[in-house]
Write a protein that holds these residues in place. Structure first.
Motif, PDB file in Angstrom:
ATOM      1  N   TYR A   1       0.830  -1.197   0.000  1.00 55.70           N
ATOM      2  CA  TYR A   1       0.000   0.000   0.000  1.00 55.70           C
ATOM      3  C   TYR A   1       0.874   1.261   0.000  1.00 55.70           C
ATOM      4  CZ  TYR A   1      -3.587   3.369   1.130  1.00 55.70           C
ATOM      5  OH  TYR A   1      -4.426   4.453   1.085  1.00 55.70           O
ATOM      6  N   ALA A   2       1.896   1.265   0.850  1.00 56.05           N
ATOM      7  CA  ALA A   2       2.800   2.420   0.909  1.00 56.05           C
ATOM      8  C   ALA A   2       3.503   2.617  -0.427  1.00 56.05           C
ATOM      9  CB  ALA A   2       3.826   2.230   2.029  1.00 56.05           C
ATOM     10  N   TYR A   3       3.920   1.518  -1.040  1.00 54.86           N
ATOM     11  CA  TYR A   3       4.617   1.597  -2.327  1.00 54.86           C
ATOM     12  C   TYR A   3       3.682   2.127  -3.421  1.00 54.86           C
ATOM     13  CZ  TYR A   3       7.144   0.182  -6.484  1.00 54.86           C
ATOM     14  OH  TYR A   3       7.774   0.178  -7.703  1.00 54.86           O
ATOM     15  N   SER A   4       2.471   1.570  -3.496  1.00 51.95           N
ATOM     16  CA  SER A   4       1.550   2.027  -4.541  1.00 51.95           C
ATOM     17  C   SER A   4       1.150   3.488  -4.315  1.00 51.95           C
ATOM     18  CB  SER A   4       0.315   1.131  -4.614  1.00 51.95           C
ATOM     19  OG  SER A   4      -0.413   1.157  -3.419  1.00 51.95           O
ATOM     20  N   ALA A   5       1.024   3.908  -3.059  1.00 54.51           N
ATOM     21  CA  ALA A   5       0.708   5.313  -2.776  1.00 54.51           C
ATOM     22  C   ALA A   5       1.851   6.216  -3.219  1.00 54.51           C
ATOM     23  CB  ALA A   5       0.423   5.502  -1.289  1.00 54.51           C
ATOM     24  N   ALA A   6       3.079   5.802  -2.965  1.00 55.19           N
ATOM     25  CA  ALA A   6       4.238   6.601  -3.392  1.00 55.19           C
ATOM     26  C   ALA A   6       4.267   6.731  -4.911  1.00 55.19           C
ATOM     27  CB  ALA A   6       5.536   5.963  -2.884  1.00 55.19           C
ATOM     28  N   ILE A   7       4.011   5.640  -5.621  1.00 57.17           N
ATOM     29  CA  ILE A   7       4.000   5.694  -7.093  1.00 57.17           C
ATOM     30  C   ILE A   7       2.850   6.574  -7.572  1.00 57.17           C
ATOM     31  CG2 ILE A   7       3.702   4.334  -9.210  1.00 57.17           C
ATOM     32  CD1 ILE A   7       6.422   3.852  -7.940  1.00 57.17           C
ATOM     33  N   ARG A   8       1.650   6.385  -7.014  1.00 61.42           N
ATOM     34  CA  ARG A   8       0.487   7.185  -7.438  1.00 61.42           C
ATOM     35  C   ARG A   8       0.721   8.672  -7.241  1.00 61.42           C
ATOM     36  NH1 ARG A   8      -2.578   3.214  -4.694  1.00 61.42           N
ATOM     37  NH2 ARG A   8      -2.809   4.640  -2.961  1.00 61.42           N
ATOM     38  N   TRP A   9       1.403   9.047  -6.163  1.00 60.36           N
ATOM     39  CA  TRP A   9       1.614  10.459  -5.872  1.00 60.36           C
ATOM     40  C   TRP A   9       2.918  10.990  -6.453  1.00 60.36           C
ATOM     41  CZ3 TRP A   9      -2.144  13.505  -4.544  1.00 60.36           C
ATOM     42  CH2 TRP A   9      -3.276  12.949  -3.954  1.00 60.36           C
TER      43      TRP A   9
ATOM     44  N   PHE B   1       8.782   9.028  -6.281  1.00 59.13           N
ATOM     45  CA  PHE B   1       9.622   7.924  -6.742  1.00 59.13           C
ATOM     46  C   PHE B   1      10.851   7.743  -5.854  1.00 59.13           C
ATOM     47  CE2 PHE B   1       7.122   9.237 -10.403  1.00 59.13           C
ATOM     48  CZ  PHE B   1       6.511   8.033 -10.702  1.00 59.13           C
ATOM     49  N   GLU B   2      11.307   8.815  -5.254  1.00 58.54           N
ATOM     50  CA  GLU B   2      12.413   8.697  -4.295  1.00 58.54           C
ATOM     51  C   GLU B   2      11.962   7.897  -3.076  1.00 58.54           C
ATOM     52  OE1 GLU B   2      15.737  11.857  -3.177  1.00 58.54           O
ATOM     53  OE2 GLU B   2      14.054  12.737  -4.283  1.00 58.54           O
ATOM     54  N   GLY B   3      10.772   8.200  -2.582  1.00 57.88           N
ATOM     55  CA  GLY B   3      10.216   7.467  -1.454  1.00 57.88           C
ATOM     56  C   GLY B   3       9.974   6.009  -1.794  1.00 57.88           C
ATOM     57  N   ALA B   4       9.477   5.762  -3.006  1.00 55.93           N
ATOM     58  CA  ALA B   4       9.264   4.377  -3.442  1.00 55.93           C
ATOM     59  C   ALA B   4      10.599   3.641  -3.522  1.00 55.93           C
ATOM     60  CB  ALA B   4       8.565   4.359  -4.796  1.00 55.93           C
ATOM     61  N   GLY B   5      11.652   4.354  -3.910  1.00 51.85           N
ATOM     62  CA  GLY B   5      12.985   3.745  -3.979  1.00 51.85           C
ATOM     63  C   GLY B   5      13.512   3.330  -2.618  1.00 51.85           C
ATOM     64  N   ASN B   6      13.023   3.959  -1.565  1.00 49.94           N
ATOM     65  CA  ASN B   6      13.449   3.586  -0.209  1.00 49.94           C
ATOM     66  C   ASN B   6      12.887   2.244   0.232  1.00 49.94           C
ATOM     67  OD1 ASN B   6      15.011   5.866   0.237  1.00 49.94           O
ATOM     68  ND2 ASN B   6      13.265   7.048   0.951  1.00 49.94           N
ATOM     69  N   LEU B   7      11.903   1.718  -0.494  1.00 52.26           N
ATOM     70  CA  LEU B   7      11.333   0.415  -0.154  1.00 52.26           C
ATOM     71  C   LEU B   7      12.059  -0.733  -0.861  1.00 52.26           C
ATOM     72  CD1 LEU B   7       7.564   1.352  -0.155  1.00 52.26           C
ATOM     73  CD2 LEU B   7       9.137   1.255   1.761  1.00 52.26           C
ATOM     74  N   ILE B   8      13.054  -0.400  -1.668  1.00 44.80           N
ATOM     75  CA  ILE B   8      13.878  -1.430  -2.315  1.00 44.80           C
ATOM     76  C   ILE B   8      14.808  -2.032  -1.268  1.00 44.80           C
ATOM     77  CG2 ILE B   8      15.676  -1.834  -4.053  1.00 44.80           C
ATOM     78  CD1 ILE B   8      14.422   0.441  -5.698  1.00 44.80           C
ATOM     79  N   LYS B   9      15.015  -3.321  -1.361  1.00 47.44           N
ATOM     80  CA  LYS B   9      15.889  -4.034  -0.424  1.00 47.44           C
ATOM     81  C   LYS B   9      17.234  -3.313  -0.325  1.00 47.44           C
ATOM     82  CE  LYS B   9      17.655  -8.652   0.473  1.00 47.44           C
ATOM     83  NZ  LYS B   9      17.660 -10.051   0.001  1.00 47.44           N
TER      84      LYS B   9
ATOM     85  N   THR C   1      18.287   6.785 -10.565  1.00 52.36           N
ATOM     86  CA  THR C   1      19.392   7.733 -10.653  1.00 52.36           C
ATOM     87  C   THR C   1      18.804   9.147 -10.722  1.00 52.36           C
ATOM     88  OG1 THR C   1      19.413   7.713 -13.064  1.00 52.36           O
ATOM     89  CG2 THR C   1      20.768   6.044 -11.939  1.00 52.36           C
ATOM     90  N   PRO C   2      19.632  10.175 -10.529  1.00 54.04           N
ATOM     91  CA  PRO C   2      19.114  11.548 -10.665  1.00 54.04           C
ATOM     92  C   PRO C   2      18.488  11.814 -12.042  1.00 54.04           C
ATOM     93  CG  PRO C   2      21.233  11.585  -9.545  1.00 54.04           C
ATOM     94  CD  PRO C   2      21.002  10.162  -9.999  1.00 54.04           C
ATOM     95  N   ILE C   3      19.040  11.231 -13.089  1.00 53.74           N
ATOM     96  CA  ILE C   3      18.465  11.414 -14.436  1.00 53.74           C
ATOM     97  C   ILE C   3      17.099  10.754 -14.520  1.00 53.74           C
ATOM     98  CG2 ILE C   3      18.736  10.790 -16.874  1.00 53.74           C
ATOM     99  CD1 ILE C   3      21.768  11.150 -16.473  1.00 53.74           C
ATOM    100  N   GLN C   4      16.968   9.547 -13.954  1.00 57.81           N
ATOM    101  CA  GLN C   4      15.672   8.873 -13.956  1.00 57.81           C
ATOM    102  C   GLN C   4      14.643   9.654 -13.131  1.00 57.81           C
ATOM    103  OE1 GLN C   4      17.187   5.115 -12.521  1.00 57.81           O
ATOM    104  NE2 GLN C   4      16.685   4.096 -14.463  1.00 57.81           N
ATOM    105  N   LEU C   5      15.064  10.218 -12.027  1.00 56.54           N
ATOM    106  CA  LEU C   5      14.142  11.018 -11.218  1.00 56.54           C
ATOM    107  C   LEU C   5      13.640  12.224 -12.000  1.00 56.54           C
ATOM    108  CD1 LEU C   5      15.854  10.851  -7.700  1.00 56.54           C
ATOM    109  CD2 LEU C   5      13.709   9.765  -8.399  1.00 56.54           C
ATOM    110  N   GLU C   6      14.498  12.821 -12.834  1.00 55.82           N
ATOM    111  CA  GLU C   6      14.065  13.935 -13.687  1.00 55.82           C
ATOM    112  C   GLU C   6      13.069  13.455 -14.739  1.00 55.82           C
ATOM    113  OE1 GLU C   6      14.546  17.301 -13.563  1.00 55.82           O
ATOM    114  OE2 GLU C   6      15.366  16.803 -11.597  1.00 55.82           O
TER     115      GLU C   6
ATOM    116  N   ILE D   1      12.182  -6.109  -4.506  1.00 56.30           N
ATOM    117  CA  ILE D   1      13.421  -6.583  -5.135  1.00 56.30           C
ATOM    118  C   ILE D   1      13.387  -6.434  -6.654  1.00 56.30           C
ATOM    119  CG2 ILE D   1      14.037  -8.155  -3.265  1.00 56.30           C
ATOM    120  CD1 ILE D   1      12.947 -10.458  -4.982  1.00 56.30           C
ATOM    121  N   SER D   2      12.299  -5.868  -7.182  1.00 58.37           N
ATOM    122  CA  SER D   2      12.175  -5.736  -8.633  1.00 58.37           C
ATOM    123  C   SER D   2      12.520  -4.345  -9.155  1.00 58.37           C
ATOM    124  CB  SER D   2      10.751  -6.090  -9.062  1.00 58.37           C
ATOM    125  OG  SER D   2       9.818  -5.280  -8.386  1.00 58.37           O
ATOM    126  N   GLY D   3      12.726  -3.383  -8.284  1.00 58.51           N
ATOM    127  CA  GLY D   3      13.015  -2.021  -8.738  1.00 58.51           C
ATOM    128  C   GLY D   3      11.741  -1.292  -9.133  1.00 58.51           C
ATOM    129  N   LEU D   4      11.904  -0.036  -9.499  1.00 58.01           N
ATOM    130  CA  LEU D   4      10.755   0.789  -9.886  1.00 58.01           C
ATOM    131  C   LEU D   4      10.307   0.446 -11.301  1.00 58.01           C
ATOM    132  CD1 LEU D   4      11.827   4.259  -8.472  1.00 58.01           C
ATOM    133  CD2 LEU D   4      10.483   2.499  -7.384  1.00 58.01           C
TER     134      LEU D   4
END
Length: 140
Positions: A35-43, A46-54, A64-69, A130-133
């Motif tokens: 739920y936290a992950y899907s909420a981060a993606i919906r809103w 993406f940085e917050g969603a990245g914090n849920l990666i193992k 990466t910074p380029i991907q975040l842009e 473990i699958s990444g964004l």
């Protein structure tokens, strides 16, 4: 003898309930993390969603910074759970989702199918992605 049987039965019930509690807690924790992950993606967090990666995979899979842009060029319009499967013995879970994505520049909307893979960490008592964004530009 009767007292011994009663104590043995009580102990067995207590262990069974403890096992159910662990499984229930693990399932609840998976639901909370997804739920936290899907909420981060919906809103668009993406940085917050990245914090849920193992943590061991974070350097390799975090955006990466380029991907975040690039993520700033899109707006997520929907996040729909299509199906999921959990293997408690292996401590893994998979969830398939459809994500609606709108390009902010062209206002064109499309759908992206994404497979989330999760792994249970018994030490931290949490699930890690473990699958990444999602790759919103795959095949374009």
């Amino acid at each position: 003898m009767r007292l011994l049987k009663y104590l043995l039965l009580t102990c067995l019930c207590a262990f069974a309930l403890a096992g159910c509690q662990t499984t229930g807690t693990q399932n609840n924790r998976l639901f909370e993390m997804q739920y936290a992950y899907s909420a981060a993606i919906r809103w668009g967090d993406f940085e917050g969603a990245g914090n849920l990666i193992k943590p061991e995979l974070r350097k390799k899979l975090a955006p990466t910074p380029i991907q975040l842009e690039r993520f700033k060029q899109i707006q997520v319009s929907g996040y729909t759970d299509v199906g999921s499967e959990t293997d408690k013995k292996k401590g893994s879970a998979v969830r398939i989702v459809n994500i609606g994505v709108i390009n902010r520049h062209t206002l064109a909307e499309r759908s992206v199918r994404y497979v989330e893979a999760w792994e249970w960490d018994p030490v931290a008592k949490t699930w890690w992605l473990i699958s990444g964004l999602p790759d919103f530009w795959e095949g374009q």
